[in-house]
Design a protein around this motif. Structure first.
Motif, PDB file in Angstrom:
ATOM      1  N   PRO A 144       0.805  -1.235   0.000  1.00 53.56           N
ATOM      2  CA  PRO A 144       0.000   0.000   0.000  1.00 53.56           C
ATOM      3  C   PRO A 144       0.838   1.285   0.000  1.00 53.56           C
ATOM      4  O   PRO A 144       0.397   2.300  -0.534  1.00 53.56           O
ATOM      5  CB  PRO A 144      -0.857  -0.120   1.269  1.00 53.56           C
ATOM      6  CG  PRO A 144      -0.307  -1.265   2.050  1.00 53.56           C
ATOM      7  CD  PRO A 144       0.470  -2.125   1.121  1.00 53.56           C
ATOM      8  N   ASN A 145       2.053   1.218   0.543  1.00 53.67           N
ATOM      9  CA  ASN A 145       2.886   2.425   0.535  1.00 53.67           C
ATOM     10  C   ASN A 145       3.762   2.528  -0.714  1.00 53.67           C
ATOM     11  O   ASN A 145       4.526   3.489  -0.856  1.00 53.67           O
ATOM     12  CB  ASN A 145       3.768   2.470   1.785  1.00 53.67           C
ATOM     13  CG  ASN A 145       2.931   2.555   3.055  1.00 53.67           C
ATOM     14  OD1 ASN A 145       1.851   3.150   3.056  1.00 53.67           O
ATOM     15  ND2 ASN A 145       3.395   1.932   4.122  1.00 53.67           N
ATOM     16  N   GLY A 146       3.672   1.529  -1.551  1.00 58.35           N
ATOM     17  CA  GLY A 146       4.435   1.583  -2.808  1.00 58.35           C
ATOM     18  C   GLY A 146       5.942   1.616  -2.629  1.00 58.35           C
ATOM     19  O   GLY A 146       6.656   2.268  -3.384  1.00 58.35           O
ATOM     20  N   ILE A 147       6.441   0.880  -1.626  1.00 58.61           N
ATOM     21  CA  ILE A 147       7.900   0.960  -1.393  1.00 58.61           C
ATOM     22  C   ILE A 147       8.697  -0.013  -2.264  1.00 58.61           C
ATOM     23  O   ILE A 147       9.889   0.157  -2.456  1.00 58.61           O
ATOM     24  CB  ILE A 147       8.272   0.701   0.096  1.00 58.61           C
ATOM     25  CG1 ILE A 147       7.931  -0.748   0.534  1.00 58.61           C
ATOM     26  CG2 ILE A 147       7.609   1.707   1.022  1.00 58.61           C
ATOM     27  CD1 ILE A 147       8.742  -1.214   1.738  1.00 58.61           C
ATOM     28  N   LEU A 148       8.042  -1.074  -2.793  1.00 66.92           N
ATOM     29  CA  LEU A 148       8.789  -2.127  -3.487  1.00 66.92           C
ATOM     30  C   LEU A 148       9.000  -1.808  -4.966  1.00 66.92           C
ATOM     31  O   LEU A 148       8.052  -1.775  -5.750  1.00 66.92           O
ATOM     32  CB  LEU A 148       8.073  -3.464  -3.351  1.00 66.92           C
ATOM     33  CG  LEU A 148       8.356  -4.258  -2.071  1.00 66.92           C
ATOM     34  CD1 LEU A 148       7.477  -5.505  -2.034  1.00 66.92           C
ATOM     35  CD2 LEU A 148       9.820  -4.644  -1.961  1.00 66.92           C
ATOM     36  N   ASN A 149      10.255  -1.632  -5.338  1.00 67.08           N
ATOM     37  CA  ASN A 149      10.659  -1.403  -6.725  1.00 67.08           C
ATOM     38  C   ASN A 149       9.741  -0.418  -7.469  1.00 67.08           C
ATOM     39  O   ASN A 149       9.142  -0.753  -8.504  1.00 67.08           O
ATOM     40  CB  ASN A 149      10.726  -2.746  -7.473  1.00 67.08           C
ATOM     41  CG  ASN A 149      11.959  -2.832  -8.376  1.00 67.08           C
ATOM     42  OD1 ASN A 149      12.828  -1.950  -8.349  1.00 67.08           O
ATOM     43  ND2 ASN A 149      12.049  -3.870  -9.174  1.00 67.08           N
ATOM     44  N   PRO A 150       9.653   0.808  -6.957  1.00 68.70           N
ATOM     45  CA  PRO A 150       8.778   1.794  -7.600  1.00 68.70           C
ATOM     46  C   PRO A 150       9.291   2.169  -9.000  1.00 68.70           C
ATOM     47  O   PRO A 150      10.459   1.945  -9.305  1.00 68.70           O
ATOM     48  CB  PRO A 150       8.874   3.006  -6.653  1.00 68.70           C
ATOM     49  CG  PRO A 150      10.169   2.841  -5.931  1.00 68.70           C
ATOM     50  CD  PRO A 150      10.365   1.358  -5.792  1.00 68.70           C
TER      51      PRO A 150
END
Lengths: 410, 410
Positions: B398-404
């Motif tokens: 949900p926070n979009g931290i993975l490989n943006p």
């Protein structure tokens, strides 16, 4: 498209839907539990396209597996899966349950062989995932969400399948063995010697052979042994395959992995021997009441469970017998009693599922969870994984209209 | 576990993370774009278990593909995938990108061969999906969410792989052909005749051969032809395989599918011929600036695109050349120019991607979307499918931290 309209209506009016293919599920996955509307794939039975160069078949979900295989056969192609229920099961149901079957060992599973799907979501939205390509790395591989999710995440309406070349020749060895250790030695040697032509390795124990002898008057063609192996090869040159299979059997005899063995090349004898294995389930109704299980187990624990259950049941069981797709670690374990008795059921379950879990196995190898095993899901799976499954369900089908009471016991 | 702690911390503090394996991506999937923290799998390089009977390997994500293959080789097993980058790519990266490679035709894709995964979610939660079983139909098949999602949905930390038997012998036919129609005829005949021993079908066009001759002084061993096919067999009995391959080549000559051909059985010659194919990419840096594409196309359109692009580019290109894994419909198409020119890039893209879409192909066969192709995702995919991808991303991270910035251009 009609399925889309039906689901849109049902979703708006909170009407539950039970998707149904050939209705061959043995865990109650394809039958309604309460007041679900059955939506059948039966009239969706057209082939959309068939390319004999690439071997790509696109068809509607209601095509019967055996019909597809017969059509492909004329082009020297075959379906990459084969099941006992092939005469009535639908390809859409096969996909939705991730059906396995006899030759997964050779041709792999549906996650590997399905190229694309058309799926209708619970809200009626049509997802076009109908790629016909073997390699396609463009974004998330969404089709896999629907392969094996038993109609709870979406309704599969079209399927694209990669079809392998049909073998020109098949041969069979039927072997008698003394110990389960010998079974594993033979399995390993067979993988090495037969490698690319190996298409099935089935094990049958002596008690299963007793059952078919007693009820169907079928006998082992090589005398009685504690274990039997049925090893099938499929290839493109008969003389090559026979040479490989014969020299494998000679080697296994010389090394005392096996006590006896016969190689069968003649089609009618080939069928006769397969029918010993295939007819075991037909005996169940004559055997009294039979509790049937479908497990995958690591090979070192594969037969251990049968021994254990035989001891655990003692005189409460008429017979405890095991057979199955050894090549895939898939064990069909049966416990027969005179007539159904709920106390014995309680004695067996959940004990047997716990043991399978402790042995790092699966409580449902190919049959799925359906309705009957839903209460055990949280027992056997990582809680984080179950939570993710539930969140996928909630996100794809927020009103819970698709095949309720299946997989999850809510 | 450390990855879990790192992700928990990063997620709480809204710090972006770029998971990195061997960093061999050619679409910028494994490099940070702005200020992402690189989390490498390099120190996760242990084998957890290896069962030589079932062929199941469990290992950490940072194991190098070639190292794994060398270890398996001692037990007569092999990894089910083989790539040019095998000496440095990590198995965790292979899984995250659904790597394909040279022998997918024979051994299938990773969705079929990966048995289980351990994955850390963006919030640090560890998902134990590390099944070691070939058949396991218990709930949704979650591992597939992470195969090919390029590190944007979770961080793969452990992998269980089904490893096939290593072949005892390999042979090769190198063929010269007149037309693309002949290429397809030969492909179809080869599938029929070589069936179970077929392990690779590669096509090379004459322009690709010009490139290796000009820059590396490598030559076709059979003279010049518009198309070349490299057909590899892998099996368990050398004399059987040679007999099959020789009679296939004789038949193809007799039917005029091919104009010339040689069968190579000697290991050093086998290597020499493969190196013609494998060294084509090494020429790119000497050719000037090369736009490289990795498409899958239906076989009837496979080479049509090369012809079309040659015409479309006219004198703007130095050369337009194509080669690739014909057996999987995977075309590597190159357009070389003297030096990089943004106007020519704009002339080529998105035109070429549109044509691939119109021809029902994939704009990324095996390389993935990564950073470089993210802007084309919505152009090529069904909008409903893209929305579902985005909702999966939002739900799992949900926070979009993975490989943006990868896969989606937000």
């Amino acid at each position: 498209m009609e399925v889309s309209k039906i689901l849109t209506y049902c979703n708006e009016n909170r009407l539950a839907v039970c998707p149904q293919g050939g209705n061959t599920s043995i865990v109650g996955g394809s039958v309604p539990v309460l007041d679900e509307i059955v939506v059948s794939t039966e009239l969706m039975n057209q082939i959309v396209s068939l390319d004999d160069v690439s071997g790509v078949l696109v068809c509607e979900a209601g095509c019967i597996l055996e019909d597809l295989d017969n059509k492909l056969s004329k082009l020297d192609l075959m379906m990459p899966l084969d099941l006992g229920a092939k005469g009535s099961c639908h390809i859409g149901g096969n996909v939705s349950t991730n059906a396995g079957g006899l030759r997964l060992l050779r041709y792999g599973n549906l996650h590997g062989n399905i190229l694309g799907l058309e799926v209708v979501k619970a809200n009626g939205e049509i997802l076009d995932l109908l790629s016909m390509l073997k390699k396609d790395n463009t974004g998330y591989h969404l089709k896999h969400l629907f392969i094996g999710s038993e109609g709870t995440l979406g309704f599969v309406t079209k399927v694209a399948v990669q079809c392998p070349t049909k073998p020109k020749t098949q041969n069979l060895a039927f072997l008698g063995l003394e110990t389960y250790e010998n079974v594993l030695e033979t399995f390993k040697a067979g993988k090495g010697c037969l490698s690319e032509i190996l298409s099935a390795i089935e094990v049958i124990d002596n008690e299963s052979m007793d059952v078919v002898r007693e009820h169907l008057n079928l006998r082992s063609p090589i005398g009685e042994y504690p274990y039997y192996l049925l090893i099938e090869t499929s290839g493109s040159r008969d003389e090559h395959d026979q040479e490989k299979l014969n020299s494998f059997v000679e080697m296994a005899l010389a090394k005392r992995f096996i006590l006896n063995g016969t190689v069968v090349t003649e089609p009618s004898k080939f069928k006769d021997i397969w029918s010993i294995r295939e007819k075991i389930p037909e005996t169940f109704k004559r055997e009294g009441y039979v509790f049937c299980y479908d497990f995958t187990l690591p090979l070192q624990n594969y037969y251990k469970l049968v021994h254990e259950m035989r001891q655990y049941m003692g005189s409460q069981a008429r017979r405890v017998f095991g057979f199955g797709h050894l090549g895939d670690g898939n064990l069909h374990l049966q416990i027969s009693i005179k007539e159904f008795n709920p106390d014995i059921l309680d004695y067996i379950e959940p004990h047997i599922f716990n043991r399978v879990k402790e042995m790092k196995g699966s409580i449902s190898s190919e049959h799925g969870i359906g309705f009957l095993k839903a209460k055990y899901l949280s027992m056997i799976k990582d809680p984080n994984a179950v939570r993710l499954m539930q969140s996928l369900k909630a996100s794809l089908d927020p009103n819970g209209i698709l095949n309720p009471y299946k997989i999850f016991r809510s």
